[in-house]
Design an enzyme around this catalytic site. Structure first.
Site, PDB file in Angstrom:
ATOM      1  N   LYS A   1      39.340  20.833 -11.550  1.00  0.00           N
ATOM      2  CA  LYS A   1      39.548  19.725 -12.495  1.00  0.00           C
ATOM      3  C   LYS A   1      38.564  19.726 -13.664  1.00  0.00           C
ATOM      4  CE  LYS A   1      41.621  16.480  -9.225  1.00  0.00           C
ATOM      5  NZ  LYS A   1      41.604  15.141  -8.661  1.00  0.00           N
TER       6      LYS A   1
ATOM      7  N   ASP B   1      44.849  10.295 -12.076  1.00  0.00           N
ATOM      8  CA  ASP B   1      44.275   9.831 -10.794  1.00  0.00           C
ATOM      9  C   ASP B   1      43.914   8.350 -10.846  1.00  0.00           C
ATOM     10  OD1 ASP B   1      44.392  12.138  -9.248  1.00  0.00           O
ATOM     11  OD2 ASP B   1      42.443  12.871  -9.938  1.00  0.00           O
TER      12      ASP B   1
HETATM   13  P1  NAP Z   1      34.177  15.939  -4.228  1.00  0.00           P
HETATM   14  O1  NAP Z   1      34.083  15.922  -5.701  1.00  0.00           O
HETATM   15  O2  NAP Z   1      33.866  17.185  -3.474  1.00  0.00           O
HETATM   16  O3  NAP Z   1      33.230  14.740  -3.684  1.00  0.00           O
HETATM   17  C1  NAP Z   1      33.093  14.512  -2.308  1.00  0.00           C
HETATM   18  C2  NAP Z   1      32.177  13.306  -2.063  1.00  0.00           C
HETATM   19  O4  NAP Z   1      32.180  13.063  -0.649  1.00  0.00           O
HETATM   20  C3  NAP Z   1      30.739  13.515  -2.463  1.00  0.00           C
HETATM   21  O5  NAP Z   1      30.194  12.291  -2.864  1.00  0.00           O
HETATM   22  C4  NAP Z   1      30.079  13.982  -1.163  1.00  0.00           C
HETATM   23  O6  NAP Z   1      28.728  13.611  -1.045  1.00  0.00           O
HETATM   24  C5  NAP Z   1      30.843  13.180  -0.148  1.00  0.00           C
HETATM   25  N1  NAP Z   1      30.886  13.857   1.148  1.00  0.00           N
HETATM   26  C6  NAP Z   1      31.522  15.023   1.438  1.00  0.00           C
HETATM   27  N2  NAP Z   1      31.333  15.329   2.739  1.00  0.00           N
HETATM   28  C7  NAP Z   1      30.547  14.349   3.261  1.00  0.00           C
HETATM   29  C8  NAP Z   1      30.005  14.110   4.555  1.00  0.00           C
HETATM   30  N3  NAP Z   1      30.240  14.944   5.584  1.00  0.00           N
HETATM   31  N4  NAP Z   1      29.239  13.007   4.741  1.00  0.00           N
HETATM   32  C9  NAP Z   1      29.010  12.149   3.714  1.00  0.00           C
HETATM   33  N5  NAP Z   1      29.489  12.318   2.466  1.00  0.00           N
HETATM   34  C10 NAP Z   1      30.266  13.419   2.245  1.00  0.00           C
HETATM   35  O7  NAP Z   1      35.646  15.526  -3.736  1.00  0.00           O
HETATM   36  P2  NAP Z   1      36.656  14.520  -4.460  1.00  0.00           P
HETATM   37  O8  NAP Z   1      37.534  15.258  -5.393  1.00  0.00           O
HETATM   38  O9  NAP Z   1      35.867  13.382  -4.964  1.00  0.00           O
HETATM   39  O10 NAP Z   1      37.603  14.077  -3.234  1.00  0.00           O
HETATM   40  C11 NAP Z   1      37.068  13.287  -2.203  1.00  0.00           C
HETATM   41  C12 NAP Z   1      38.170  12.769  -1.273  1.00  0.00           C
HETATM   42  O11 NAP Z   1      39.100  11.964  -1.980  1.00  0.00           O
HETATM   43  C13 NAP Z   1      38.980  13.852  -0.569  1.00  0.00           C
HETATM   44  O12 NAP Z   1      39.182  13.434   0.760  1.00  0.00           O
HETATM   45  C14 NAP Z   1      40.290  13.862  -1.314  1.00  0.00           C
HETATM   46  O13 NAP Z   1      41.372  14.267  -0.497  1.00  0.00           O
HETATM   47  C15 NAP Z   1      40.416  12.384  -1.661  1.00  0.00           C
HETATM   48  N6  NAP Z   1      41.288  12.179  -2.852  1.00  0.00           N
HETATM   49  C16 NAP Z   1      42.476  11.545  -2.648  1.00  0.00           C
HETATM   50  C17 NAP Z   1      43.320  11.339  -3.724  1.00  0.00           C
HETATM   51  C18 NAP Z   1      44.626  10.637  -3.513  1.00  0.00           C
HETATM   52  O14 NAP Z   1      45.498  10.735  -4.382  1.00  0.00           O
HETATM   53  N7  NAP Z   1      44.806   9.894  -2.450  1.00  0.00           N
HETATM   54  C19 NAP Z   1      42.954  11.796  -5.004  1.00  0.00           C
HETATM   55  C20 NAP Z   1      41.717  12.442  -5.176  1.00  0.00           C
HETATM   56  C21 NAP Z   1      40.893  12.633  -4.066  1.00  0.00           C
HETATM   57  P3  NAP Z   1      27.512  14.507  -1.664  1.00  0.00           P
HETATM   58  O15 NAP Z   1      27.380  14.069  -3.090  1.00  0.00           O
HETATM   59  O16 NAP Z   1      26.382  14.171  -0.797  1.00  0.00           O
HETATM   60  O17 NAP Z   1      27.957  15.951  -1.537  1.00  0.00           O
END
Ligand code: NAP
Length: 295
Positions: free
Chosen positions: A71, A107
């Site tokens: 992205k 989004d």
């Molecule tokens: P990202 O940019 O990789 O960010 C992930 C976030 O989660 C970071 O803040 C990370 O913390 C935290 N995290 C990851 N693993 C963790 C763990 N084991 N314990 C605590 N914190 C953890 O990912 P993203 O794009 O934001 O997506 C995140 C989630 O949102 C995913 O599950 C995705 O499927 C969901 N999502 C859903 C939609 C929808 O349409 N429903 C759309 C977009 C995203 P750190 O900063 O400490 O690494």
């Protein structure tokens, strides 16, 4: 509808992409809305994303969605950015318009849809965002734009939360966002004060459905809304805790579908009305592919 030489191409650029549910509901969308198009998932290595995006022009694509980890890279590759994509700093939808690559972000529209529908914008109500990644940025953008002023951020890595807050101050001009530490050690009182709690981390996602981003003893109450962006399972452990306490719960299914509907509306603007009408059907269709139950 049969595939012919006129059938429009659309799809998803991600890595990995094999697990994506988007082809399931986007192809169902085209079928039900009577649009002569198909949607495919493309697994593209980060080193090839620039070439893939430029290839869209010569192959005659109507557009594609973009997901993890592309992205932010795509943000720097497209020819033009929408106002939303430019502010958020990420592109989740590319439109090819007269040979020009336009980067959009849908989004934040998907995120707000279920909140608006339920009349839950909560302008003066404090919100808590768990996580500080790409999804958290779209969520924060959506909440600030809808007037929410007090936002708390909890994240495992403090520096990532501070980067998010600095971005919000600089780009959105808000100075009321606070970092509250690691969600796994979140203060009980802070949780109680938050009218809206949004999980933007993957903690609790299938197959690790026993996990919860908040401390084991976290308590919710009636009057709170807990929104988990995860859609598989449909009811995460976090949402189950909230539901058992009488709080309102929202999962990520509708957000996923609605961001796709807004993307398709950008690719096929003449069919916008028919596209938006398919929302309930597609949520139901997608639900059949996810795990309905948690533990
Ligand atoms: P990202 O940019 O990789 O960010 C992930 C976030 O989660 C970071 O803040 C990370 O913390 C935290 N995290 C990851 N693993 C963790 C763990 N084991 N314990 C605590 N914190 C953890 O990912 P993203 O794009 O934001 O997506 C995140 C989630 O949102 C995913 O599950 C995705 O499927 C969901 N999502 C859903 C939609 C929808 O349409 N429903 C759309 C977009 C995203 P750190 O900063 O400490 O690494």
């Amino acid at each position: 509808m049969k595939i012919t030489a006129h059938t429009k191409l659309t799809g998803l650029f991600g890595h990995p992409a094999g697990h994506s549910l988007s082809p399931v509901f986007m192809n169902a969308l085209f079928e039900h809305a009577g649009i002569d198009a198909r949607y495919f998932a493309f697994d593209i290595l980060p080193s090839h994303i620039g070439e893939a995006v430029h290839g869209l022009k010569v192959l005659g694509f109507a557009g594609v969605n973009v997901t993890i980890p592309h992205k932010r890279t795509v943000f720097n590759v497209v020819d033009r950015l929408s106002e939303d994509a430019s502010a958020i700093g990420a592109v989740n939808c590319i439109v090819i318009s007269q040979g020009v690559l336009e980067g959009h972000n849908t989004d934040h529209l998907g995120f707000m849809w279920p909140l608006r529908k339920a009349g839950l914008q909560g302008k003066n109500e404090p919100a808590l965002i768990i996580g500080s990644g790409g999804a958290a940025r779209a969520v924060l953008y959506a909440l600030v734009r809808s007037g929410v002023e007090v936002v708390r951020i909890a994240n495992r890595t403090a520096s990532h939360a501070h980067t998010l807050i600095e971005w919000a101050e600089k780009t959105l001009g808000v100075h009321t966002i606070r970092f509250e530490g690691d969600p796994a050690r979140l203060d009980e009182a802070l949780l109680r004060q938050s009218r809206l709690v949004v999980n933007t981390t993957p903690v609790g996602m299938f197959p690790d459905i026993g996990a919860c981003p908040l401390p084991a003893g976290a308590r919710f109450s009636e009057g709170q809304t807990v929104y988990d962006l995860i859609y598989n399972p449909q009811q995460t452990r976090l949402l189950r805790l909230a539901r058992e306490a009488g709080a309102r719960t929202i999962n990520g299914l509708e957000m996923l579908v609605v961001q796709g509907l807004f993307s398709a509306s950008l690719w096929f603007p003449q069919s916008r009305e028919k596209i938006m009408m398919q929302r309930s059907l597609l949520i139901q269709r997608l639900g059949e592919y996810t795990h309905a139950q948690t533990l």
